[in-house]
Design a protein around this motif. Structure first.
Motif, PDB file in Angstrom:
ATOM      1  N   ALA A  61     -28.142  81.632  60.993  1.00  0.00           N
ATOM      2  CA  ALA A  61     -26.965  81.803  61.851  1.00  0.00           C
ATOM      3  C   ALA A  61     -26.955  80.811  63.004  1.00  0.00           C
ATOM      4  O   ALA A  61     -25.895  80.563  63.599  1.00  0.00           O
ATOM      5  CB  ALA A  61     -26.915  83.230  62.396  1.00  0.00           C
ATOM      6  N   TYR A  98     -32.656  79.741  67.927  1.00  0.00           N
ATOM      7  CA  TYR A  98     -33.309  80.863  67.244  1.00  0.00           C
ATOM      8  C   TYR A  98     -34.327  81.537  68.167  1.00  0.00           C
ATOM      9  O   TYR A  98     -34.361  82.769  68.289  1.00  0.00           O
ATOM     10  CB  TYR A  98     -33.982  80.344  65.978  1.00  0.00           C
ATOM     11  N   ARG A 123     -21.776  87.267  65.382  1.00  0.00           N
ATOM     12  CA  ARG A 123     -22.652  86.101  65.455  1.00  0.00           C
ATOM     13  C   ARG A 123     -21.880  84.830  65.112  1.00  0.00           C
ATOM     14  O   ARG A 123     -22.423  83.897  64.556  1.00  0.00           O
ATOM     15  CB  ARG A 123     -23.826  86.255  64.490  1.00  0.00           C
ATOM     16  N   SER A 124     -20.598  84.832  65.410  1.00  0.00           N
ATOM     17  CA  SER A 124     -19.789  83.681  65.048  1.00  0.00           C
ATOM     18  C   SER A 124     -20.105  82.459  65.904  1.00  0.00           C
ATOM     19  O   SER A 124     -19.822  81.352  65.522  1.00  0.00           O
ATOM     20  CB  SER A 124     -18.295  84.018  65.186  1.00  0.00           C
TER      21      SER A 124
END
Length: 562
Positions: free
Chosen positions: A214, A98, A432-433
């Motif tokens: 994510a 992050y 953002r996979s």
């Protein structure tokens, strides 16, 4: 052992794992969350080393820096893995990714703004991966990065996407960065699928909760870290020294000059470049340790479990070709591009680490640097502004034209259409996979594992199959059929390499000498291939020395004839 004293209030709360009081103290904003104790540890580093999960969660929610390294050179994530706690690894890994994503989003507009002030240009960067090991050499690819820069817009084209399942992944991709008034537009163009992923940075940054969610790692990812050794590799350049290369024979030696891409360049060697590799295993089970063939030593420390670590230092010599006539500026034009690409590209990150050294004067038209023990990268800059191979998107303005030269000694105009989405392509949102690549980059892992195959006892090496199939201890092996087919391919490559090394080279020997009987094991084949490669290298050096001695003798005779 007594805990930290009252002069370190956050450390004292972490020591006792009083996480509710720690939360209140951080809310008051009266304390430095990055303060270091007498041993150089931040509150987060201390909490991780102690295994105090609740305090770790509190510190991370208040943006404690996950990227900081300890005085011993270990990252917070690596210390989290050493605890063996899956929850600890999951939360630290999530916040590490992050924070990296936030830094990436914040840094791109600044880099583009720096580029805006530099002259426009087009250049090609050829990457060649080389190795002295026959099998690895056969697998080493090359790629040409094509770079267009106009104003605040930048485009980088590549065809080498990565390394997976013993295969180099190819594809046509363009990375386009366009500066805007309050941010930047980033596009990743997949020319094979005719799809464009776009992301606007700075104008409407993603919500922290969305970005954090994510970045949550999978259970499989956490498990793979906990069943694998902790490996730390870095180039130690503290003692690096640059020396001019010499040419000619004894008595007539001069400083070496070579022409690279049309520019005269001085050739330098960078001496004392060291690769330091350290491997820790204290978090592994006995079964996982048995798969890791190293012989770690036990090192005590003041808190946490003792460190089980093995280490090695390898010394390399890098080579640079520097031209003082080249019009490109390393700092203003090229370094921002390398910084952009290094965000998600492991070998660009290695290049950035090297060019940030204080280099001798001139532009590095060619650089050869070690990546790991058996893998080198050679980077060559060429076709500046399309002068070697013309292309329609770039041209040099005619004398007297109205095109501003921007103070550049080599004016160049770039067609603005190269920064637009190609007609007919589908435009999608940000992809953002998968998180940004980190030290698990496939190419990097492959190189690390290959570096463990240096000469030494079998007990000190990873197994050949683990190294050559790019599988780390603890990961699931490939399906049986796939593994069998890959092994056959690798054995065929080794046999071909051995055959090339044993076949006759004289004009009177048209037929190949039959191969020796196949060695009993695949490991033996690899050992023999490395041995033959080493003999060939020694023979080449011997022939080179003999040729220089012969030339010196001829020159002496020519001087005495008159």
């Amino acid at each position: 052992m007594a805990g930290p004293g009252p002069t370190f209030p956050l450390h004292r709360l972490v020591w006792a794992n009083r996480h509710r009081e720690l939360e209140a103290a951080l809310h008051s904003r009266q304390h430095d969350i990055e303060q270091e104790d007498p041993r150089g540890r931040t509150p987060l580093e201390l909490a991780v080393s102690l295994g105090n999960l609740e305090s770790v969660r509190v510190l991370l929610r208040h943006n404690a820096n996950v990227g900081k390294e300890s005085c011993q050179g270990w990252a917070v994530l690596q210390e989290a893995v050493s605890t063996g706690d899956p929850e600890m690894v999951q939360v630290v890994l999530q916040y590490r990714d992050y924070q990296r994503a936030k830094q990436r989003l914040a840094g791109i507009p600044e880099l583009l703004n720096k580029l805006r002030q530099a002259p426009d240009f087009y250049v090609e960067m050829k990457w060649e991966f080389t190795s002295w090991v026959p099998l690895v050499s056969k697998m080493c690819p090359s790629d040409v990065y094509r770079v267009w820069k106009r104003g605040e817009s930048l485009r980088v084209d590549t065809s080498l996407l990565g390394f997976e399942h013993m295969t180099w992944q190819r594809g046509r991709r363009s990375f386009i960065f366009k500066g805007q008034e309050a941010g930047a537009l980033v596009m990743e163009v997949d020319h094979d699928r005719q799809v464009v992923h776009t992301e606007t940075l700075g104008l409407a940054p993603p919500e922290p909760e969305v970005l954090l969610a994510a970045m949550r790692p999978s259970e499989e990812h956490v498990a793979s870290r906990l069943t694998s050794p902790i490996v730390s590799t870095h180039l130690d350049t503290r003692n690096v020294a640059f020396e001019r290369n010499k040419c000619g024979i004894w008595g007539w030696r001069s400083e070496k000059m070579e022409t690279v891409s049309g520019y005269e360049a001085k050739v330098y060697s960078a001496m004392n470049v060291e690769l330091v590799t350290r491997t820790r295993t204290e978090h592994l089970s006995d079964q996982d340790k048995s798969r890791s063939k190293g012989k770690p030593s036990l090192e005590s420390r003041n808190i946490g479990r003792p460190i089980e670590m093995s280490s090695k230092v390898q010394r390399f010599k890098a080579t640079l070709w520097l031209s003082e006539e080249h019009p490109l500026s390393l700092g203003d034009q090229v370094t921002p591009i390398i910084d952009l690409m290094a965000i998600s590209n492991a070998h660009f990150a290695k290049l950035r680490d090297f060019i940030t050294l204080r280099l001798p004067p001139g532009f590095p038209v060619k650089i050869e640097i070690p990546l790991f023990h058996v893998l080198n990268a050679r980077i060559t800059f060429s076709n500046l502004c399309g002068c070697d191979e013309p292309l329609s998107s770039v041209w040099v303005p005619a004398p007297g034209s109205a095109v501003p030269a921007s103070g550049s000694p080599f004016p160049c105009e770039v067609d603005p259409s190269v920064f637009e989405v190609p007609e007919g392509y589908s435009v999608l949102g940000a992809e953002r996979s998968e998180p940004l690549r980190d030290e698990d980059d496939d190419l990097l892992q492959f190189a690390i594992q290959q570096s463990l195959l240096e000469a030494g006892t079998e007990a000190e090496q990873v197994t050949v199959w683990e190294a050559l199939t790019n599988t780390r201890p603890g990961t699931h092996p490939p399906p049986r059929a796939m593994a069998y087919e890959e092994q056959l391919q690798l054995e065929r490559a080794l046999q071909e390499s051995l055959q090339m090394s044993t076949e006759p080279r004289g004009p009177g020997s048209p037929h190949r000498t039959p191969l020796a009987p196949t060695p009993a094991s695949f490991e033996e084949q690899l050992r023999l291939a490395l041995e033959l490669s080493s003999r060939e290298q020694e023979e080449r050096e011997r022939r080179g020395q003999q040729e220089e001695e012969d030339l010196q003798r001829i020159l002496r005779l020519s001087l005495t004839e008159h």
